[in-house]
Design an enzyme around this catalytic site. Structure first.
Site, PDB file in Angstrom:
ATOM      1  N   ARG A   1      66.477 115.190  67.067  1.00 48.49           N
ATOM      2  CA  ARG A   1      67.789 115.778  66.747  1.00 48.49           C
ATOM      3  C   ARG A   1      67.651 117.068  65.930  1.00 48.49           C
ATOM      4  NH1 ARG A   1      70.138 110.930  68.072  1.00 48.49           N
ATOM      5  NH2 ARG A   1      72.394 110.876  68.220  1.00 48.49           N
TER       6      ARG A   1
ATOM      7  N   GLU B   1      65.818 109.470  60.838  1.00 50.37           N
ATOM      8  CA  GLU B   1      64.813 108.387  60.827  1.00 50.37           C
ATOM      9  C   GLU B   1      64.264 108.079  59.436  1.00 50.37           C
ATOM     10  OE1 GLU B   1      64.869 110.926  62.981  1.00 50.37           O
ATOM     11  OE2 GLU B   1      65.162 109.962  64.933  1.00 50.37           O
TER      12      GLU B   1
ATOM     13  N   HIS C   1      63.423 114.143  78.040  1.00 53.48           N
ATOM     14  CA  HIS C   1      64.281 113.083  77.494  1.00 53.48           C
ATOM     15  C   HIS C   1      65.668 113.194  78.111  1.00 53.48           C
ATOM     16  CE1 HIS C   1      66.549 110.834  74.486  1.00 53.48           C
ATOM     17  NE2 HIS C   1      65.430 110.477  73.888  1.00 53.48           N
TER      18      HIS C   1
ATOM     19  N   HIS D   1      62.232 116.073  71.655  1.00 51.91           N
ATOM     20  CA  HIS D   1      63.584 115.528  71.749  1.00 51.91           C
ATOM     21  C   HIS D   1      64.328 115.409  70.417  1.00 51.91           C
ATOM     22  CE1 HIS D   1      62.732 111.619  69.853  1.00 51.91           C
ATOM     23  NE2 HIS D   1      61.536 111.733  70.376  1.00 51.91           N
TER      24      HIS D   1
ATOM     25  N   GLU E   1      56.170  98.190  61.733  1.00 55.35           N
ATOM     26  CA  GLU E   1      55.962  99.624  61.478  1.00 55.35           C
ATOM     27  C   GLU E   1      56.713 100.034  60.201  1.00 55.35           C
ATOM     28  OE1 GLU E   1      55.456 102.539  64.935  1.00 55.35           O
ATOM     29  OE2 GLU E   1      57.025 103.530  63.775  1.00 55.35           O
TER      30      GLU E   1
HETATM   31  C1  UD1 Z   1      66.739 108.026  69.492  1.00 56.58           C
HETATM   32  C2  UD1 Z   1      66.417 107.754  68.017  1.00 56.58           C
HETATM   33  C3  UD1 Z   1      65.144 108.483  67.620  1.00 56.58           C
HETATM   34  C4  UD1 Z   1      64.011 108.181  68.578  1.00 56.58           C
HETATM   35  C5  UD1 Z   1      64.437 108.444  69.999  1.00 56.58           C
HETATM   36  C6  UD1 Z   1      63.366 108.032  70.957  1.00 56.58           C
HETATM   37  C7  UD1 Z   1      68.336 107.496  66.508  1.00 56.58           C
HETATM   38  C8  UD1 Z   1      69.411 108.172  65.757  1.00 56.58           C
HETATM   39  N1  UD1 Z   1      67.509 108.288  67.202  1.00 56.58           N
HETATM   40  O1  UD1 Z   1      67.040 109.407  69.597  1.00 56.58           O
HETATM   41  O2  UD1 Z   1      64.776 108.065  66.332  1.00 56.58           O
HETATM   42  O3  UD1 Z   1      62.932 109.028  68.272  1.00 56.58           O
HETATM   43  O4  UD1 Z   1      65.626 107.677  70.279  1.00 56.58           O
HETATM   44  O5  UD1 Z   1      63.547 108.581  72.219  1.00 56.58           O
HETATM   45  O6  UD1 Z   1      68.243 106.295  66.509  1.00 56.58           O
HETATM   46  N2  UD1 Z   1      70.313 108.926  77.040  1.00 56.58           N
HETATM   47  C9  UD1 Z   1      70.501 108.504  78.319  1.00 56.58           C
HETATM   48  N3  UD1 Z   1      69.679 107.509  78.798  1.00 56.58           N
HETATM   49  C10 UD1 Z   1      68.691 106.950  78.060  1.00 56.58           C
HETATM   50  C11 UD1 Z   1      68.505 107.407  76.743  1.00 56.58           C
HETATM   51  C12 UD1 Z   1      69.336 108.385  76.245  1.00 56.58           C
HETATM   52  O7  UD1 Z   1      71.353 108.988  79.027  1.00 56.58           O
HETATM   53  O8  UD1 Z   1      67.985 106.065  78.560  1.00 56.58           O
HETATM   54  C13 UD1 Z   1      71.192 109.982  76.501  1.00 56.58           C
HETATM   55  C14 UD1 Z   1      72.604 109.488  76.172  1.00 56.58           C
HETATM   56  O9  UD1 Z   1      73.522 110.477  76.527  1.00 56.58           O
HETATM   57  C15 UD1 Z   1      72.570 109.360  74.660  1.00 56.58           C
HETATM   58  C16 UD1 Z   1      71.632 110.491  74.274  1.00 56.58           C
HETATM   59  O10 UD1 Z   1      70.646 110.502  75.286  1.00 56.58           O
HETATM   60  O11 UD1 Z   1      73.846 109.484  74.093  1.00 56.58           O
HETATM   61  C17 UD1 Z   1      70.976 110.403  72.927  1.00 56.58           C
HETATM   62  O12 UD1 Z   1      70.413 109.119  72.689  1.00 56.58           O
HETATM   63  P1  UD1 Z   1      70.247 108.595  71.179  1.00 56.58           P
HETATM   64  O13 UD1 Z   1      69.618 107.246  71.210  1.00 56.58           O
HETATM   65  O14 UD1 Z   1      71.521 108.729  70.450  1.00 56.58           O
HETATM   66  O15 UD1 Z   1      69.294 109.653  70.525  1.00 56.58           O
HETATM   67  P2  UD1 Z   1      67.790 110.032  70.827  1.00 56.58           P
HETATM   68  O16 UD1 Z   1      67.664 111.501  70.668  1.00 56.58           O
HETATM   69  O17 UD1 Z   1      67.364 109.389  72.086  1.00 56.58           O
HETATM   70  N1  UDP Z   2      56.759 108.026  76.662  1.00 58.51           N
HETATM   71  C1  UDP Z   2      56.998 107.486  77.922  1.00 58.51           C
HETATM   72  N2  UDP Z   2      57.449 108.322  78.906  1.00 58.51           N
HETATM   73  C2  UDP Z   2      57.696 109.632  78.704  1.00 58.51           C
HETATM   74  C3  UDP Z   2      57.479 110.160  77.398  1.00 58.51           C
HETATM   75  C4  UDP Z   2      57.025 109.321  76.407  1.00 58.51           C
HETATM   76  O1  UDP Z   2      56.785 106.307  78.163  1.00 58.51           O
HETATM   77  O2  UDP Z   2      58.103 110.329  79.640  1.00 58.51           O
HETATM   78  C5  UDP Z   2      56.291 107.109  75.593  1.00 58.51           C
HETATM   79  C6  UDP Z   2      55.144 107.574  74.726  1.00 58.51           C
HETATM   80  O3  UDP Z   2      53.906 107.180  75.254  1.00 58.51           O
HETATM   81  C7  UDP Z   2      55.421 106.871  73.400  1.00 58.51           C
HETATM   82  C8  UDP Z   2      56.927 106.760  73.363  1.00 58.51           C
HETATM   83  O4  UDP Z   2      57.376 106.966  74.706  1.00 58.51           O
HETATM   84  O5  UDP Z   2      54.899 105.559  73.405  1.00 58.51           O
HETATM   85  C9  UDP Z   2      57.546 107.784  72.446  1.00 58.51           C
HETATM   86  O6  UDP Z   2      58.911 107.720  72.589  1.00 58.51           O
HETATM   87  P1  UDP Z   2      59.867 108.894  72.141  1.00 58.51           P
HETATM   88  O7  UDP Z   2      59.140 110.186  72.173  1.00 58.51           O
HETATM   89  O8  UDP Z   2      61.111 108.743  72.962  1.00 58.51           O
HETATM   90  O9  UDP Z   2      60.274 108.465  70.675  1.00 58.51           O
HETATM   91  P2  UDP Z   2      59.595 108.598  69.241  1.00 58.51           P
HETATM   92  O10 UDP Z   2      58.213 108.062  69.316  1.00 58.51           O
HETATM   93  O11 UDP Z   2      59.648 110.043  68.880  1.00 58.51           O
HETATM   94  O12 UDP Z   2      60.489 107.812  68.372  1.00 58.51           O
END
Ligand code: UD1
Ligand code: UDP
Length: 380
Positions: free
Chosen positions: A211, A135, A242, A209, A121
Site C-alpha cells: 500500500r 502491517e 497482484h 504491491h 510469525e
Molecule cells: C494484503 C495485506 C498485506 C499483504 C498482502 C499480500 C492488509 C491491509 N494488507 O494487501 O499485508 O502483504 O495482502 O498480498 O491486510 N484482490 C482481488 N483478488 C485477490 C486479492 C486481491 O481482486 O485474490 C483485489 C481486491 O480488489 C482487493 C484488493 O486487491 O480489494 C486489495 O486487497 P487487500 O487484501 O485489501 O490488500 P493487499 O494489497 O492485497
Molecule cells: N507468490 C506467489 N505467486 C506470485 C507471487 C508471489 O505464490 O505470483 C508467493 C511468494 O512465493 C510468497 C508469497 O506469495 O510466498 C508472498 O505474498 P505477497 O507478496 O502477496 O505478500 P507479502 O509476503 O508481501 O505479505
C-alpha cells in the site's frame, strides 16, 4: 487424552502459503488435534490458488473480499462474521499468521471471545508505525493480544522480549515459509510458464504491491526498471501482477507495450517458487519473498525503505534499495554488470528455518496445554 481443538484463521495469499504446512502437519497428527480451518477470504482468487495447490478445503469461508476494500471494511466484516464461528466451535486456541488486517481482526475477535491466541510469525518489527503500513501495527497489536508466540528467528524472539512479552510463552520455531518451500521446489519441475521463459537471458522476477508503495514510489521504480531493461538487451522482466486494481493500473500504465517486460497473472505458489529458483535475481517489496530467496541463493533488491527481515540482509542476500529512481537503477545495474557483487549476494544461505517449524509449533501448543512433557527445542 482430549484432542486439542485448533482453529486457524487466515485470508490472504501469504498467510495461506505459510499456514498450509501447519494444516498438513495437523492432519498428520489427527490423534492429538482437531483442526478447524476458517478463511476470511480477504483475498479471493489469490487465496483459492493456494488452497487448491495444498488441497485444503476450509470448514468456514467468511468471504469478505470486496473490490478496492478498505482496511476498516475488512476489519469490521472479519470481526462480525468470525464471532459466530468462534462461538459455534469453541476452539482451545486460534492460530493467526503474520501481519495482515485478517490477522489483527481475528486476534481481536478471539480476545473478545476469551479464546487463546497463537501468533505464527510473531515478533517481526521495523518499529516504524507507517512502514510497512498497516502491517507494523497489525503485528504489534496482535502480539499484545497473543498467548503463545511462534517467533521465526532469535531476532524476532528478542524483539518480543524487548516488549516484555513473557519469555516462557515465546518459542523460536523457524518460519513455516521454509516448510512450504521444501514441498514446492523441484530440480526437475516442468511447467508451461517455465518453458515460455527465455532463460538464456538474465531473468529478473518482480513483485510489488504494498500500500505505501502505490503511487509515486511504484512509478519511480517502474521507470528505473524500464530504463535498465532497455539498456540491457540480455535481460527480461517477469512480473506476476497482484490483483489489486490500483497495482494493476500502475503496472499496465508503466509497462504495456514495453519489449522484454512481461506482465502476467499471479502465479500459483509452486510455479512462483520454481521460477524464483531459476531466475537471475528478484526485485520485490513482498515480505514472504525476502524469506524464500536466501534459501534459493537469489539476490533480492528490496523495494522498501525498511525491513523487518534483517536476517536476510545480514546473510547478504537482501539489499534494501528503497524506491528512488536513481538508486533502483544503480543497484539493478550493479547486479547486471558486476559479477563479483552478484556472486556475493547469490550465496544460498537460509536464516529462516529448517523445514521443521510446523512440527515445533504443534509441539509447543501440546506442551502449553499440558499434553506433552517436554518443551520443544528452539530452532537455531
Ligand atoms: C494484503 C495485506 C498485506 C499483504 C498482502 C499480500 C492488509 C491491509 N494488507 O494487501 O499485508 O502483504 O495482502 O498480498 O491486510 N484482490 C482481488 N483478488 C485477490 C486479492 C486481491 O481482486 O485474490 C483485489 C481486491 O480488489 C482487493 C484488493 O486487491 O480489494 C486489495 O486487497 P487487500 O487484501 O485489501 O490488500 P493487499 O494489497 O492485497
Ligand atoms: N507468490 C506467489 N505467486 C506470485 C507471487 C508471489 O505464490 O505470483 C508467493 C511468494 O512465493 C510468497 C508469497 O506469495 O510466498 C508472498 O505474498 P505477497 O507478496 O502477496 O505478500 P507479502 O509476503 O508481501 O505479505
Amino acid at each position: 487424552m482430549k484432542k486439542l481443538k485448533v482453529m486457524l484463521v487466515f485470508g490472504t495469499r501469504p498467510e495461506a502459503i505459510k499456514m498450509a504446512p501447519l494444516i498438513l502437519e495437523l492432519k498428520k497428527r489427527a490423534a492429538e488435534f482437531e483442526t478447524v480451518v476458517t478463511v476470511t477470504a480477504q483475498h479471493r482468487e489469490m487465496l483459492d490458488q493456494v488452497l487448491a495447490v495444498f488441497e485444503i478445503t476450509p470448514d468456514y469461508d467468511l468471504d469478505v473480499m470486496q473490490p478496492n476494500q478498505t482496511i476498516t471494511t475488512i476489519t469490521t466484516n472479519v470481526m462480525n462474521r468470525l464471532e459466530e464461528v468462534i462461538q459455534a466451535e469453541k476452539p482451545d486456541i486460534i492460530l493467526v499468521h503474520g501481519d495482515t488486517t485478517t490477522t489483527f481482526a481475528a486476534s481481536l475477535a478471539a480476545f473478545y471471545n476469551k479464546t487463546a491466541i497463537g501468533h505464527v510469525e510473531a515478533g517481526l518489527r521495523t518499529w516504524n508505525k507507517y512502514s510497512p503500513y498497516p502491517e507494523e501495527m497489525n503485528r504489534q497489536l496482535t502480539d499484545v493480544l497473543s498467548d503463545l508466540y511462534f517467533a521465526p528467528t532469535l531476532q524476532s524472539k528478542e524483539n518480543l522480549l524487548q516488549e516484555n512479552h513473557p519469555v516462557d510463552q515465546v518459542y523460536v520455531t523457524g518460519n513455516t515459509a521454509i516448510d512450504a518451500l521444501k514441498q514446492t521446489v523441484a530440480q526437475d519441475y516442468q511447467h508451461d510458464i517455465l518453458e515460455k521463459v527465455d532463460f538464456s537471458k538474465k531473468v529478473i522476477l518482480v513483485t510489488m504491491h504494498r500500500r505505501e508503495n502505490q503511487g509515486k514510489p511504484m512509478e519511480q521504480v517502474f521507470k528505473a526498471m524500464k530504463d535498465v531493461v532497455n539498456k540491457h538487451p540480455d535481460t527480461e522482466i517477469i512480473y506476476p501482477v497482484h490483483l489489486s486494481p490500483t497495482v494493476q493500473k500502475l503496472a499496465h500504465a508503466a509497462f504495456d507495450g514495453i519489449e522484454r517486460v512481461h506482465l502476467i497473472a499471479p502465479l500459483d505458489v509452486v510455479d512462483f517458487h520454481n521460477l524464483a529458483a531459476r531466475c537471475h535475481f528478484i526485485m520485490s517489496d513482498s515480505g514472504g519473498v525476502q524469506e524464500e530467496a536466501p534459501s534459493l541463493g537469489k539476490p533480492v533488491l528490496v523495494l522498501r525503505d525498511t525491513t523487518e527481515r534483517p536476517e536476510g540482509i545480514a546473510a547478504g542476500t537482501l539489499k534494501l534499495v528503497g524506491t528512488e529512481y536513481e538508486n533502483v537503477k544503480q543497484e539493478m545495474t550493479v547486479l547486471l554488470e558486476d559479477e563479483t557483487q552478484y556472486q556475493q549476494m547469490a550465496q544460498a544461505k537460509n536464516p529462516y528455518g529448517d523445514g521443521q517449524a510446523s512440527r515445533r509449533i504443534l509441539d509447543a501448543i501440546a506442551y502449553h496445554f499440558g499434553q506433552l512433557a517436554d518443551r520443544p527445542q528452539d530452532f537455531s
